[in-house]
Design an enzyme around this catalytic site. Structure first.
Site, PDB file in Angstrom:
ATOM      1  N   LEU A  14       0.860  -1.186   0.000  1.00  0.00           N
ATOM      2  CA  LEU A  14       0.000   0.000   0.000  1.00  0.00           C
ATOM      3  C   LEU A  14       0.895   1.234   0.000  1.00  0.00           C
ATOM      4  O   LEU A  14       1.066   1.928   1.005  1.00  0.00           O
ATOM      5  CB  LEU A  14      -0.937  -0.023   1.213  1.00  0.00           C
ATOM      6  CG  LEU A  14      -2.225   0.781   1.062  1.00  0.00           C
ATOM      7  CD1 LEU A  14      -2.964   0.430  -0.214  1.00  0.00           C
ATOM      8  CD2 LEU A  14      -3.124   0.561   2.240  1.00  0.00           C
ATOM      9  N   HIS A  15       1.502   1.482  -1.156  1.00  0.00           N
ATOM     10  CA  HIS A  15       2.473   2.561  -1.322  1.00  0.00           C
ATOM     11  C   HIS A  15       2.167   3.315  -2.604  1.00  0.00           C
ATOM     12  O   HIS A  15       1.726   2.729  -3.583  1.00  0.00           O
ATOM     13  CB  HIS A  15       3.884   1.970  -1.371  1.00  0.00           C
ATOM     14  CG  HIS A  15       4.957   2.970  -1.615  1.00  0.00           C
ATOM     15  ND1 HIS A  15       5.246   3.965  -0.716  1.00  0.00           N
ATOM     16  CD2 HIS A  15       5.796   3.147  -2.659  1.00  0.00           C
ATOM     17  CE1 HIS A  15       6.234   4.710  -1.203  1.00  0.00           C
ATOM     18  NE2 HIS A  15       6.580   4.223  -2.383  1.00  0.00           N
ATOM     19  N   ALA A  16       2.386   4.612  -2.618  1.00  0.00           N
ATOM     20  CA  ALA A  16       2.244   5.487  -3.790  1.00  0.00           C
ATOM     21  C   ALA A  16       0.906   5.331  -4.499  1.00  0.00           C
ATOM     22  O   ALA A  16      -0.122   5.686  -3.962  1.00  0.00           O
ATOM     23  CB  ALA A  16       3.421   5.311  -4.723  1.00  0.00           C
TER      24      ALA A  16
END
Length: 90
Positions: A14-16
């Protein structure tokens, strides 16, 4: 207050881009939405910084909780979103 656990499917966690897609979807719901780890504090899922601070990785289980108007529908929609590879979202 409805709650579920969901495994993060995005290859980058759950990044960028996946986080942005999730936060945007959460922000469109009228209820309060929280996300976190089972053994930790939950954060406001409508806050990009709060979601990024969790650093949830691919394959990791997250707790998703909603409270208020349309909470059941929001929980189902957002859990489904996290269960997909959001890095492929354009």
């Amino acid at each position: 207050m409805p709650e579920t656990r969901v495994t993060i499917a995005s290859a980058v966690g759950l990044h960028a881009r996946p986080a942005a897609a999730f936060v945007q979807a959460a922000a469109q719901r009228p209820c309060q939405v929280s996300i976190g780890r089972e053994d930790g504090a939950l954060v406001n899922a409508k806050s990009m910084l709060a979601v990024l601070s969790l650093a949830l990785k691919h394959g990791e289980e997250a707790v998703l909780r909603t409270e208020g108007a349309e909470s059941d529908a929001a929980l189902a929609e957002l859990a489904d979103l996290l269960a997909r590879d959001l890095d492929a979202v354009s």
